[in-house]
Write an enzyme that holds these catalytic residues in place. Structure first.
Site, PDB file in Angstrom:
ATOM      1  N   GLY A 113      22.247  24.816 -18.390  1.00 12.33           N
ATOM      2  CA  GLY A 113      21.902  23.551 -17.746  1.00 12.33           C
ATOM      3  C   GLY A 113      23.160  22.713 -17.583  1.00 12.33           C
ATOM      4  O   GLY A 113      24.074  22.782 -18.415  1.00 12.33           O
ATOM      5  N   LYS A 128      30.513  35.758 -24.900  1.00  7.32           N
ATOM      6  CA  LYS A 128      30.169  34.762 -25.925  1.00  7.32           C
ATOM      7  C   LYS A 128      30.261  35.377 -27.329  1.00  7.32           C
ATOM      8  O   LYS A 128      30.711  34.719 -28.269  1.00  7.32           O
ATOM      9  CB  LYS A 128      28.772  34.208 -25.650  1.00  7.32           C
ATOM     10  N   GLU A 146      34.045  24.352 -26.593  1.00  8.02           N
ATOM     11  CA  GLU A 146      32.680  24.273 -27.124  1.00  8.02           C
ATOM     12  C   GLU A 146      31.639  24.780 -26.130  1.00  8.02           C
ATOM     13  O   GLU A 146      30.698  25.489 -26.484  1.00  8.02           O
ATOM     14  CB  GLU A 146      32.352  22.808 -27.489  1.00  8.02           C
ATOM     15  N   SER A 175      34.751  25.242 -20.129  1.00  7.11           N
ATOM     16  CA  SER A 175      33.458  25.921 -20.285  1.00  7.11           C
ATOM     17  C   SER A 175      33.543  27.318 -19.659  1.00  7.11           C
ATOM     18  O   SER A 175      32.538  28.008 -19.562  1.00  7.11           O
ATOM     19  CB  SER A 175      32.358  25.112 -19.575  1.00  7.11           C
ATOM     20  N   SER A 182      35.401  25.484 -13.946  1.00  9.02           N
ATOM     21  CA  SER A 182      35.194  26.406 -12.832  1.00  9.02           C
ATOM     22  C   SER A 182      34.619  27.700 -13.393  1.00  9.02           C
ATOM     23  O   SER A 182      34.482  27.859 -14.603  1.00  9.02           O
ATOM     24  CB  SER A 182      36.541  26.711 -12.161  1.00  9.02           C
ATOM     25  N   LYS A 223      31.520  16.570  -1.984  1.00  6.51           N
ATOM     26  CA  LYS A 223      31.262  17.970  -2.355  1.00  6.51           C
ATOM     27  C   LYS A 223      29.809  18.335  -2.017  1.00  6.51           C
ATOM     28  O   LYS A 223      29.527  19.389  -1.459  1.00  6.51           O
ATOM     29  CB  LYS A 223      31.538  18.137  -3.850  1.00  6.51           C
ATOM     30  N   VAL A 262      29.943  28.649 -25.301  1.00 10.56           N
ATOM     31  CA  VAL A 262      28.864  29.353 -26.018  1.00 10.56           C
ATOM     32  C   VAL A 262      27.758  28.357 -26.350  1.00 10.56           C
ATOM     33  O   VAL A 262      28.038  27.286 -26.897  1.00 10.56           O
ATOM     34  CB  VAL A 262      29.400  29.985 -27.340  1.00 10.56           C
ATOM     35  N   GLY A 264      18.901  28.265 -10.617  1.00  9.76           N
ATOM     36  CA  GLY A 264      20.346  28.000 -10.704  1.00  9.76           C
ATOM     37  C   GLY A 264      20.963  28.402 -12.033  1.00  9.76           C
ATOM     38  O   GLY A 264      22.052  27.948 -12.376  1.00  9.76           O
TER      39      GLY A 264
HETATM   40  N1  HSE Z   1      24.394  32.542 -17.167  1.00 13.12           N
HETATM   41  C1  HSE Z   1      24.585  31.886 -18.421  1.00 13.12           C
HETATM   42  C2  HSE Z   1      23.337  32.076 -19.268  1.00 13.12           C
HETATM   43  C3  HSE Z   1      24.834  30.416 -18.185  1.00 13.12           C
HETATM   44  O1  HSE Z   1      22.328  32.488 -18.714  1.00 13.12           O
HETATM   45  O2  HSE Z   1      23.368  31.852 -20.465  1.00 13.12           O
HETATM   46  C4  HSE Z   1      25.243  29.661 -19.413  1.00 13.12           C
HETATM   47  O3  HSE Z   1      26.407  30.185 -20.007  1.00 13.12           O
END
Ligand code: HSE
Length: 338
Positions: free
Chosen positions: A317, A231, A156, A130, A108, A69, A159, A213
């Site tokens: 992260g 969330k 989990e 997630s 994903s 990948k 959020v 990222g």
């Molecule tokens: N884009 C989301 C944030 C990533 O900034 O909280 C984590 O859910």
């Protein structure tokens, strides 16, 4: 502890979080065996190029899949070298029937993954995810299906990454009535707002967040508050019961000017009460517990018996999010032998 349960996992999504989850399961495999008596085996991996799996439901070499990948951007390249089978993600149901995993892990960011979760739960395959939109938009249907089929549906890491706010609301405070939650749930906007507080403009801050990222693939999800809205809906679902996502009142940070932010503590705050959820930027007083920095998230939970409870920790992260995913995989796996 001797191994009493061997758990077969189908991993959908091999981006940063999927790679981290695969690596953690490999790195900590012996520790998981000793501590929980569980042996985990990934029997297939998928990204948008397809699902690579062993036709006999045997484990695949995750490290090699991750390397393929990273090298080519496509997990399907791994299948070619190993004589494994490749199916399109639209053929997920066939793959589930052939490989019979115990746990489907969806890390994903596919907005359409709701049908994957349904397909798994209908077959008695536990789901760990997630991926926020399926949970935020379809919680009621998914949790009903999960209960009807006595099959775990765990989320989990949707959020506060691995910071265990869902576990706290689901499994603790059982005699408390939660009266409200105020929380900073989006790491990207905190990062952008703290850069702007210190003099950067919005474009510079967004560029930096992208380089790190942490920005969603569609940046409007962060900037317009949609991610925080997902969330907030999920926290409402868990603390108070299902809420339709359309009822979450969302204002993001796109409309803020530099002078609204400079020298202040503006954060994108979700406020949740029974029957109501709202997300909007708020200028917090100095030293306020929700005035987090960097990629931290925080939530103040108010209950009748406990008063105010603060939970604070990583909100993004790869390994931090994978922490929640791996915890849910272990919880789902332990329930298999209960
Ligand atoms: N884009 C989301 C944030 C990533 O900034 O909280 C984590 O859910």
């Amino acid at each position: 502890m001797t191994v009493r349960t061997s758990v077969k996992i189908l991993l959908l999504g091999l981006g940063h979080v999927g790679q981290a989850a695969g690596e953690i399961l490999a790195e900590k495999g012996d520790w998981i065996r000793r501590r929980y008596g569980l042996s985990t085996e990934i029997i297939g991996v998928a990204d948008s190029s397809g699902i690579v799996f062993d036709g006999n439901g045997r484990g695949i070499d995750v490290e090699r899949a991750i390397n393929a990948k990273r090298r080519s951007g496509r997990v399907s390249e791994y299948g070619k070298d190993e004589g494994l089978r490749l199916a399109g993600t639209s053929e997920l149901e066939v793959v589930l029937d052939e490989t019979q995993p115990d746990v489907l892990v969806d890390v994903s960011s596919n907005d359409e993954a709701f049908s994957w979760h349904v397909a798994a739960l209908e077959r008695g395959v536990a789901v760990v995810t997630s991926n926020k939109p399926p949970v935020a938009l379809h919680y009621k249907e998914l949790i009903t299906l999960s209960r009807r089929n006595e099959t775990p549906y765990l989320f989990e890491a949707t959020v506060m990454a691995g910071t265990p706010i869902i576990a706290l609301l689901r499994r603790a405070l059982l005699g408390d009535t939660v009266t409200g939650i105020r929380a900073v749930l989006n790491a990207t906007t905190t990062f952008i707002l703290t850069m702007m507080e210190n003099g950067a403009n919005m474009d510079e801050a967004v560029k930096k967040a992208r380089e790190m990222g942490i920005l969603e693939r569609d940046p409007r999800k962060d900037l317009d508050g949609i991610d925080a809205g997902y969330k907030a809906a999920i926290l409402h679902d868990v603390a108070f019961g299902p809420i339709e996502f359309e009822r979450v009142d969302v204002t993001g940070i796109s409309g803020l000017r530099e002078e609204d932010v400079r020298g202040r503590n503006v954060r994108l705050v979700a406020s949740i009460e029974d029957g109501r959820a709202e997300v909007r930027p708020i200028d917090l007083p100095d030293g306020h517990p929700l005035a987090v920095t960097g990629t931290e998230n925080a939530a103040l939970i108010e209950t009748d018996l406990l008063g105010e409870l603060l939970i604070k920790g990583a909100g993004g992260g790869a390994r931090e999010t994978a922490s929640g995913v791996v915890s849910d995989i272990i919880e789902a796996s332990l329930s298999l032998r209960a």
